[in-house]
Design an enzyme around this catalytic site. Sequence first.
Site, short mmCIF file in Angstrom:
data_model
loop_
_atom_site.label_atom_id
_atom_site.label_comp_id
_atom_site.label_asym_id
_atom_site.label_seq_id
_atom_site.Cartn_x
_atom_site.Cartn_y
_atom_site.Cartn_z
N LYS A 138 -1.30 23.40 16.91
CA LYS A 138 -1.49 24.83 16.61
C LYS A 138 -0.29 25.43 15.88
O LYS A 138 0.83 24.95 15.97
CB LYS A 138 -1.87 25.59 17.88
CG LYS A 138 -3.35 25.29 18.19
CD LYS A 138 -3.98 26.16 19.20
CE LYS A 138 -5.47 25.73 19.31
NZ LYS A 138 -6.07 26.11 20.57
N ARG B 134 -6.19 19.34 25.74
CA ARG B 134 -7.14 19.18 24.62
C ARG B 134 -6.32 18.82 23.39
O ARG B 134 -5.56 19.67 22.90
CB ARG B 134 -7.91 20.49 24.44
CG ARG B 134 -9.00 20.43 23.38
CD ARG B 134 -9.69 21.79 23.25
NE ARG B 134 -10.74 21.75 22.27
CZ ARG B 134 -10.55 21.90 20.95
NH1 ARG B 134 -9.34 22.09 20.49
NH2 ARG B 134 -11.57 21.84 20.12
N1 HH2 Z 1 -8.93 25.49 20.57
C1 HH2 Z 1 -9.75 25.33 19.52
C2 HH2 Z 1 -11.14 25.14 19.72
N2 HH2 Z 1 -11.65 25.06 20.98
N3 HH2 Z 1 -11.34 25.12 23.32
C3 HH2 Z 1 -10.53 25.28 24.36
N4 HH2 Z 1 -11.03 25.21 25.62
N5 HH2 Z 1 -9.19 25.51 24.22
C4 HH2 Z 1 -8.60 25.59 22.99
O1 HH2 Z 1 -7.37 25.81 22.91
C5 HH2 Z 1 -9.44 25.43 21.84
C6 HH2 Z 1 -10.83 25.21 22.04
C7 HH2 Z 1 -9.20 25.39 18.15
O2 HH2 Z 1 -8.71 24.14 17.76
P1 HH2 Z 1 -9.55 23.11 16.85
O3 HH2 Z 1 -10.83 22.73 17.53
O4 HH2 Z 1 -8.66 21.98 16.54
O5 HH2 Z 1 -9.82 23.89 15.50
P2 HH2 Z 1 -11.06 24.73 14.96
O6 HH2 Z 1 -11.39 25.82 15.89
O7 HH2 Z 1 -10.55 25.25 13.62
O8 HH2 Z 1 -12.23 23.79 14.81
#
Ligand code: HH2
Length: 258
Positions: free
Chosen positions: A203, A239
């Site tokens: 992040k 995660r």
């Molecule tokens: N962060 C993201 C998406 N889902 N779910 C939980 N429970 N906690 C988190 O911190 C979280 C999440 C965002 O990260 P990422 O999936 O890598 O990116 P994007 O939302 O751009 O797909």
Amino acid sequence: MGVVNVTPDSFSDGGVHFRAEDAIASARRMVADGAAIVDVGGESTRPGSEGVGVDEELRRVLPVVEAVASELPVSIDTAKAEVARRALELGAELVNDVTALRGDPALGAVVADAGAYLCLMHMQGEPRTMQVDPRYGDVASEVASFLEQRIAFAVQEGVREDRICVDPGIGFGKTTEHNFELLRRLDVIASLGRPVVIGFSRKRSLGRVLGDPDANTGPLSASLAAAVTAYERGATILRVHDVREHVEALAVAREVVA
Ligand code: HH2
């Protein structure tokens, strides 16, 4: 928890797993590398994103869930009841809802009926605008009291409390300072008595602490430090995108903590 974003535009791995066969191969590799669960998502929630319709989200995630849910533990990262329902039918075990049951009024009943696990995450605002001047009085206690209310709501909807985990939502309507304060004071969230999920991997706050005020992501080294310090403060599910490296770092941390 390994992250498999079946999206063209995720901030962290956008496009890498957009083809179903690439996502399926990544999910299998993550579990071989030591992930306990893979989190399959079809909608980016990065700051500024607009979201996708239900048909497109189903088209992205269902082939992946269908291919791996009988062999691997799968979490479905969605706020949509229909996406969750279809993924649970195919064998997913956990619904990871970044809106904490505020996005789709039908989602609580879907999780309850399936007897599935549920992750409730805190977010201030919505992805399109959440990074525009987020403010809190006391971020840790406000996030904890939000999560406490959402646990009560989920239980009212019929979800068993012992199936619920909570997540303070690193980067969801929070400044870099807010994100690090949440990690520093993770005991406040852990005191809710439910397993704590932390998603700090890659992040932008990590890149910003390293000195780039415009960073949109953070490096693996910084992700590992965040995961280890979260684990020391009571996080039970990390995660992450880089599973093998996190499994190794956490194995060492566990030798110290245990
Ligand atoms: N962060 C993201 C998406 N889902 N779910 C939980 N429970 N906690 C988190 O911190 C979280 C999440 C965002 O990260 P990422 O999936 O890598 O990116 P994007 O939302 O751009 O797909």
